[in-house]
Design an enzyme around this catalytic site. Structure first.
Site, PDB file in Angstrom:
ATOM      1  N   CYS A   2      -0.443   4.139   2.085  1.00 63.77           N
ATOM      2  CA  CYS A   2      -0.220   3.954   3.525  1.00 63.77           C
ATOM      3  C   CYS A   2       1.235   4.180   3.897  1.00 63.77           C
ATOM      4  CB  CYS A   2      -0.583   2.531   3.959  1.00 63.77           C
ATOM      5  SG  CYS A   2      -2.150   1.936   3.338  1.00 63.77           S
ATOM      6  N   ASP A   3       2.155   3.629   3.111  1.00 63.11           N
ATOM      7  CA  ASP A   3       3.549   3.537   3.550  1.00 63.11           C
ATOM      8  C   ASP A   3       4.532   4.371   2.730  1.00 63.11           C
ATOM      9  OD1 ASP A   3       2.724   1.787   5.504  1.00 63.11           O
ATOM     10  OD2 ASP A   3       3.026   0.017   4.264  1.00 63.11           O
TER      11      ASP A   3
ATOM     12  N   CYS B 134       0.835  -1.210   0.000  1.00 56.99           N
ATOM     13  CA  CYS B 134       0.000   0.000   0.000  1.00 56.99           C
ATOM     14  C   CYS B 134       0.869   1.260   0.000  1.00 56.99           C
ATOM     15  CB  CYS B 134      -0.930  -0.014   1.216  1.00 56.99           C
ATOM     16  SG  CYS B 134      -1.972   1.445   1.351  1.00 56.99           S
TER      17      CYS B 134
HETATM   18  C1  LIG Z   1       0.213  -3.913   5.346  1.00 56.46           C
HETATM   19  C2  LIG Z   1      -0.925  -2.911   5.318  1.00 56.46           C
HETATM   20  C3  LIG Z   1      -0.707  -1.621   5.793  1.00 56.46           C
HETATM   21  C4  LIG Z   1      -1.735  -0.700   5.771  1.00 56.46           C
HETATM   22  N1  LIG Z   1      -1.513   0.542   6.272  1.00 56.46           N
HETATM   23  C5  LIG Z   1      -2.509   1.450   6.312  1.00 56.46           C
HETATM   24  C6  LIG Z   1      -2.305   2.757   6.852  1.00 56.46           C
HETATM   25  O1  LIG Z   1      -1.208   3.097   7.275  1.00 56.46           O
HETATM   26  N2  LIG Z   1      -3.364   3.600   6.860  1.00 56.46           N
HETATM   27  C7  LIG Z   1      -4.596   3.259   6.372  1.00 56.46           C
HETATM   28  O2  LIG Z   1      -5.519   4.059   6.437  1.00 56.46           O
HETATM   29  N3  LIG Z   1      -4.810   2.042   5.837  1.00 56.46           N
HETATM   30  C8  LIG Z   1      -3.807   1.124   5.796  1.00 56.46           C
HETATM   31  N4  LIG Z   1      -4.017  -0.111   5.251  1.00 56.46           N
HETATM   32  C9  LIG Z   1      -5.336  -0.396   4.672  1.00 56.46           C
HETATM   33  C10 LIG Z   1      -6.344  -0.693   5.788  1.00 56.46           C
HETATM   34  O3  LIG Z   1      -5.798  -1.667   6.650  1.00 56.46           O
HETATM   35  C11 LIG Z   1      -7.654  -1.189   5.204  1.00 56.46           C
HETATM   36  O4  LIG Z   1      -8.149  -0.236   4.295  1.00 56.46           O
HETATM   37  C12 LIG Z   1      -8.689  -1.406   6.298  1.00 56.46           C
HETATM   38  O5  LIG Z   1      -8.212  -2.307   7.271  1.00 56.46           O
HETATM   39  C13 LIG Z   1     -10.004  -1.929   5.742  1.00 56.46           C
HETATM   40  O6  LIG Z   1     -10.857  -2.135   6.798  1.00 56.46           O
HETATM   41  P1  LIG Z   1     -12.105  -3.115   6.718  1.00 56.46           P
HETATM   42  O7  LIG Z   1     -12.773  -3.005   8.027  1.00 56.46           O
HETATM   43  O8  LIG Z   1     -12.887  -2.830   5.502  1.00 56.46           O
HETATM   44  O9  LIG Z   1     -11.523  -4.580   6.512  1.00 56.46           O
HETATM   45  P2  LIG Z   1     -10.309  -5.408   7.081  1.00 56.46           P
HETATM   46  O10 LIG Z   1      -9.375  -4.602   7.873  1.00 56.46           O
HETATM   47  O11 LIG Z   1      -9.790  -6.146   5.894  1.00 56.46           O
HETATM   48  O12 LIG Z   1     -11.016  -6.438   8.061  1.00 56.46           O
HETATM   49  C14 LIG Z   1     -11.827  -7.458   7.590  1.00 56.46           C
HETATM   50  C15 LIG Z   1     -12.352  -8.243   8.757  1.00 56.46           C
HETATM   51  O13 LIG Z   1     -13.307  -9.191   8.297  1.00 56.46           O
HETATM   52  C16 LIG Z   1     -13.112 -10.408   8.963  1.00 56.46           C
HETATM   53  N5  LIG Z   1     -13.716 -11.475   8.153  1.00 56.46           N
HETATM   54  C17 LIG Z   1     -13.450 -11.823   6.865  1.00 56.46           C
HETATM   55  N6  LIG Z   1     -14.218 -12.883   6.503  1.00 56.46           N
HETATM   56  C18 LIG Z   1     -14.985 -13.173   7.590  1.00 56.46           C
HETATM   57  C19 LIG Z   1     -15.974 -14.174   7.865  1.00 56.46           C
HETATM   58  N7  LIG Z   1     -16.323 -15.086   6.939  1.00 56.46           N
HETATM   59  N8  LIG Z   1     -16.543 -14.198   9.079  1.00 56.46           N
HETATM   60  C20 LIG Z   1     -16.201 -13.281  10.024  1.00 56.46           C
HETATM   61  N9  LIG Z   1     -15.301 -12.317   9.830  1.00 56.46           N
HETATM   62  C21 LIG Z   1     -14.687 -12.272   8.630  1.00 56.46           C
HETATM   63  C22 LIG Z   1     -11.608 -10.503   9.159  1.00 56.46           C
HETATM   64  O14 LIG Z   1     -11.288 -11.409  10.217  1.00 56.46           O
HETATM   65  C23 LIG Z   1     -11.289  -9.053   9.519  1.00 56.46           C
HETATM   66  O15 LIG Z   1     -11.491  -8.851  10.887  1.00 56.46           O
HETATM   67  C24 LIG Z   1      -3.011  -1.058   5.259  1.00 56.46           C
HETATM   68  C25 LIG Z   1      -3.228  -2.346   4.783  1.00 56.46           C
HETATM   69  C26 LIG Z   1      -2.213  -3.266   4.812  1.00 56.46           C
HETATM   70  C27 LIG Z   1      -2.449  -4.676   4.306  1.00 56.46           C
END
Ligand SMILES: Cc1cc2nc3c(=O)[nH]c(=O)nc-3n(C[C@H](O)[C@H](O)[C@H](O)COP(=O)(O)OP(=O)(O)OC[C@H]3O[C@@H](n4cnc5c(N)ncnc54)[C@H](O)[C@@H]3O)c2cc1C
Length: 333
Positions: A140-141, A137
């Site tokens: 992000c980084d 990302c």
């Molecule tokens: C390495 C890395 C660094 C990042 N750094 C940043 C940053 O510095 N700043 C920033 O703003 N964003 C950053 N991001 C992006 C950010 O993490 C994501 O945009 C954000 O986490 C998305 O949130 P979300 O809640 O949509 O989903 P996610 O964080 O993807 O969470 C999904 C959730 O769904 C759950 N889940 C999936 N399937 C099921 C199921 N069948 N049953 C129950 N639960 C389930 C998982 O366990 C998880 O808890 C980064 C991403 C990565 C990979």
């Protein structure tokens, strides 16, 4: 095996799920969050987070997610250590989901916040150096590589956009692609190819990421030419793998509309899916922004819309929900 009943069922425990829970709990919906295999979501696999509002100093991803979870619990959310393996949306509200544990979850409204996962190359060193020079990302980084040499791996729109974005921080950006042409849109290609600070390495694959995770992180990439098989080395401080994301939507195939990439489709500008009472928030429906703060914002929107949806429902004593009659209907009777 137990049955858990709630007004608001939330699948997923990333920023979208926890934010939906905070708003849902404060609106007395007594939400249940089913956390899934990655409690806290994607931010739990990163280190420094510098762009989530509210913190002057860099915070750690896992710490930030623990705080969100604690806040959600503090206002009345129930957290379940389970993964949903089956959902039934066909009969409308209440919606039924079944966990890996065999437990059943019934929610009058449902927020899907299952997120997405970045695709990785699977090359040696990639995971060990994750957060220590290797990232998926740039938004992000990228900031952490100001004035340093960086590479982007991929050939689609995301890779080209990431490379262009990185020129805000670095004047030495290399795009590495395993073919001799890009899949990205023509306009993006033109911008990339004409950019003075971006060079492209064609027909090259990353064989491994090299460096010491405990001392200095990534130092270089070991490359292999896909045409003549020759080996070479590229010295870089940061490498961004940009070969796409997979939204976690397997569960919803045939049950909710998705785009070609598998992202859940919602009514534009809202978290509403085609099924009334089912909302999608965060990366599971967003292939554009993919940020913690945007996911959290969508989680908030989903909970507010769930609240409105529930306000228009009447729950029978048998537990079935029906759309409440409108004032006009009532007056006409
Ligand atoms: C390495 C890395 C660094 C990042 N750094 C940043 C940053 O510095 N700043 C920033 O703003 N964003 C950053 N991001 C992006 C950010 O993490 C994501 O945009 C954000 O986490 C998305 O949130 P979300 O809640 O949509 O989903 P996610 O964080 O993807 O969470 C999904 C959730 O769904 C759950 N889940 C999936 N399937 C099921 C199921 N069948 N049953 C129950 N639960 C389930 C998982 O366990 C998880 O808890 C980064 C991403 C990565 C990979």
């Amino acid at each position: 095996m137990a049955t858990h009943r709630t007004k608001l069922l939330i699948i997923g425990s990333g920023p979208a799920g926890y934010s939906a829970a905070i708003y849902g709990a404060r609106a007395m919906m007594e939400p249940i969050v089913v956390q899934g295999l990655q409690p806290g979501g994607q931010l739990t696999i990163t280190t420094d987070v510098e762009n989530y509002p509210g913190f002057r100093d860099v915070v750690q991803g896992p710490w930030l997610m623990e705080e969100m979870k604690a806040q959600a619990e503090h206002v009345g959310t129930r957290m379940m250590w389970d993964t949903i393996v089956e959902v039934d949306l066909a009969n409308g509200s209440p919606f039924r989901a079944v966990g890996d544990s065999g437990d059943e979850y019934i929610g009058d409204a449902l927020v899907i916040a299952t997120g997405a996962q970045a695709k990785w190359l699977g090359a040696p060193g990639e995971q060990e150096l994750g957060g220590k020079g290797v990232s998926a990302c740039a938004t992000c980084d990228g900031f952490f590589y100001r004035g340093k040499r960086v590479a982007v791996i991929g050939g689609g729109n995301t890779a080209v956009e990431e490379a262009l974005y990185l020129t805000n921080h670095s004047d030495d950006v290399t795009l590495i692609h395993r073919r001799d042409s890009l899949r990205a849109e023509k306009i993006l290609q033109e911008r990339l190819l004409n950019h003075p600070n971006i060079s492209v390495l064609w027909n090259k694959e990353v064989e491994s990421f090299a460096g010491d995770p405990l001392a200095g992180g990534l130092t270089h990439l070991n490359l292999r030419d896909t045409v003549d098989g020759s080996a070479s080395e590229l010295k870089v401080d940061g490498a961004f793998v940009a070969i796409g994301h997979s939204p976690a939507t397997e569960l919803f195939k045939g049950k909710l509309p998705m785009d070609d990439g598998g992202y859940l489709l919602v009514e534009p500008g809202t978290p509403k899916t085609e099924v009334p009472g089912v909302f999608a928030a965060g990366d599971v429906t967003d292939h554009v922004y993919r940020q913690a703060v945007t996911a959290a914002g969508m989680g908030c929107m989903a909970a507010l819309d769930a609240e409105r949806f529930l306000a228009n429902l009447e729950i029978d004593t048998d537990g079935h929900a029906h759309a409440a009659e409108s004032a006009e209907q009532e007056a006409a009777e």
